[in-house]
Design a protein around this motif. Structure first.
Motif, PDB file in Angstrom:
ATOM      1  N   MET A   1       0.819  -1.184   0.000  1.00  0.00           N
ATOM      2  CA  MET A   1       0.000   0.000   0.000  1.00  0.00           C
ATOM      3  C   MET A   1       0.871   1.259   0.000  1.00  0.00           C
ATOM      4  SD  MET A   1      -3.006  -1.029   2.655  1.00  0.00           S
ATOM      5  CE  MET A   1      -4.344  -0.006   2.113  1.00  0.00           C
ATOM      6  N   PHE A   2       2.041   1.145   0.621  1.00  0.00           N
ATOM      7  CA  PHE A   2       2.920   2.304   0.670  1.00  0.00           C
ATOM      8  C   PHE A   2       3.373   2.710  -0.725  1.00  0.00           C
ATOM      9  CE2 PHE A   2       7.246   4.003   0.826  1.00  0.00           C
ATOM     10  CZ  PHE A   2       7.018   5.149   1.559  1.00  0.00           C
TER      11      PHE A   2
ATOM     12  N   LEU B   1      -4.951   6.225   0.937  1.00  0.00           N
ATOM     13  CA  LEU B   1      -4.294   4.926   1.077  1.00  0.00           C
ATOM     14  C   LEU B   1      -3.483   4.851   2.366  1.00  0.00           C
ATOM     15  CD1 LEU B   1      -3.227   4.243  -2.591  1.00  0.00           C
ATOM     16  CD2 LEU B   1      -4.788   2.872  -1.213  1.00  0.00           C
ATOM     17  N   ASP B   2      -2.881   5.951   2.788  1.00  0.00           N
ATOM     18  CA  ASP B   2      -2.170   5.962   4.067  1.00  0.00           C
ATOM     19  C   ASP B   2      -3.123   5.758   5.235  1.00  0.00           C
ATOM     20  OD1 ASP B   2       0.388   6.212   3.105  1.00  0.00           O
ATOM     21  OD2 ASP B   2       0.365   8.406   3.171  1.00  0.00           O
TER      22      ASP B   2
ATOM     23  N   ARG C   1      -4.022   2.196   5.277  1.00  0.00           N
ATOM     24  CA  ARG C   1      -2.916   1.392   5.814  1.00  0.00           C
ATOM     25  C   ARG C   1      -2.900   1.463   7.338  1.00  0.00           C
ATOM     26  NH1 ARG C   1       3.186   2.823   5.057  1.00  0.00           N
ATOM     27  NH2 ARG C   1       2.155   4.792   4.659  1.00  0.00           N
TER      28      ARG C   1
ATOM     29  N   VAL D   1      -5.469  -0.899   8.568  1.00  0.00           N
ATOM     30  CA  VAL D   1      -5.004  -2.292   8.526  1.00  0.00           C
ATOM     31  C   VAL D   1      -4.110  -2.575   9.721  1.00  0.00           C
ATOM     32  CG1 VAL D   1      -3.541  -3.908   7.238  1.00  0.00           C
ATOM     33  CG2 VAL D   1      -5.258  -2.555   6.035  1.00  0.00           C
ATOM     34  N   TYR D   2      -3.186  -1.645  10.028  1.00  0.00           N
ATOM     35  CA  TYR D   2      -2.325  -1.834  11.201  1.00  0.00           C
ATOM     36  C   TYR D   2      -3.151  -1.886  12.478  1.00  0.00           C
ATOM     37  CZ  TYR D   2       1.917  -0.875   8.520  1.00  0.00           C
ATOM     38  OH  TYR D   2       2.940  -0.919   7.635  1.00  0.00           O
TER      39      TYR D   2
ATOM     40  N   ARG E   1       7.090  -1.084  11.557  1.00  0.00           N
ATOM     41  CA  ARG E   1       6.657  -0.372  10.351  1.00  0.00           C
ATOM     42  C   ARG E   1       5.858   0.876  10.709  1.00  0.00           C
ATOM     43  NH1 ARG E   1       3.962  -5.080   8.140  1.00  0.00           N
ATOM     44  NH2 ARG E   1       5.618  -6.568   8.449  1.00  0.00           N
TER      45      ARG E   1
ATOM     46  N   MET F   1       6.856   4.608   9.718  1.00  0.00           N
ATOM     47  CA  MET F   1       5.936   5.435   8.945  1.00  0.00           C
ATOM     48  C   MET F   1       5.693   6.767   9.668  1.00  0.00           C
ATOM     49  SD  MET F   1       2.134   4.601   7.574  1.00  0.00           S
ATOM     50  CE  MET F   1       1.425   4.603   9.196  1.00  0.00           C
TER      51      MET F   1
END
Length: 64
Positions: A1-2, A20-21, A24, A27-28, A57, A61
């Motif tokens: 995704m990144f 998208l960030d 993400r 998701v995390y 991660r 990020m």
């Protein structure tokens, strides 16, 4: 995704990259919740370290 978010930003689609960030991060968050919930039920505590890679991660990020 990144990589997809980065490509979107390079193409001038900054809103899609930001979206998208955020996805993400979702998701995390979902992964952390699952690991936190089920880590107490694990007989071998080695498996509770599954949280370490996503946490690294997430920190990387946040620093970028």
């Amino acid at each position: 995704m990144f990589a997809i978010a980065d490509n979107a930003r390079e193409a001038g689609q900054t809103h899609w990259g930001d979206l998208l960030d955020i996805a993400r991060l979702g998701v995390y968050w979902f992964w952390f919740r699952l690991v936190w919930k089920y880590s107490r039920n694990v007989g071998l505590r080695v498996w509770s370290f599954m949280l370490a890679p996503p946490r690294g991660r997430l920190v990387a990020m946040a620093l970028s």
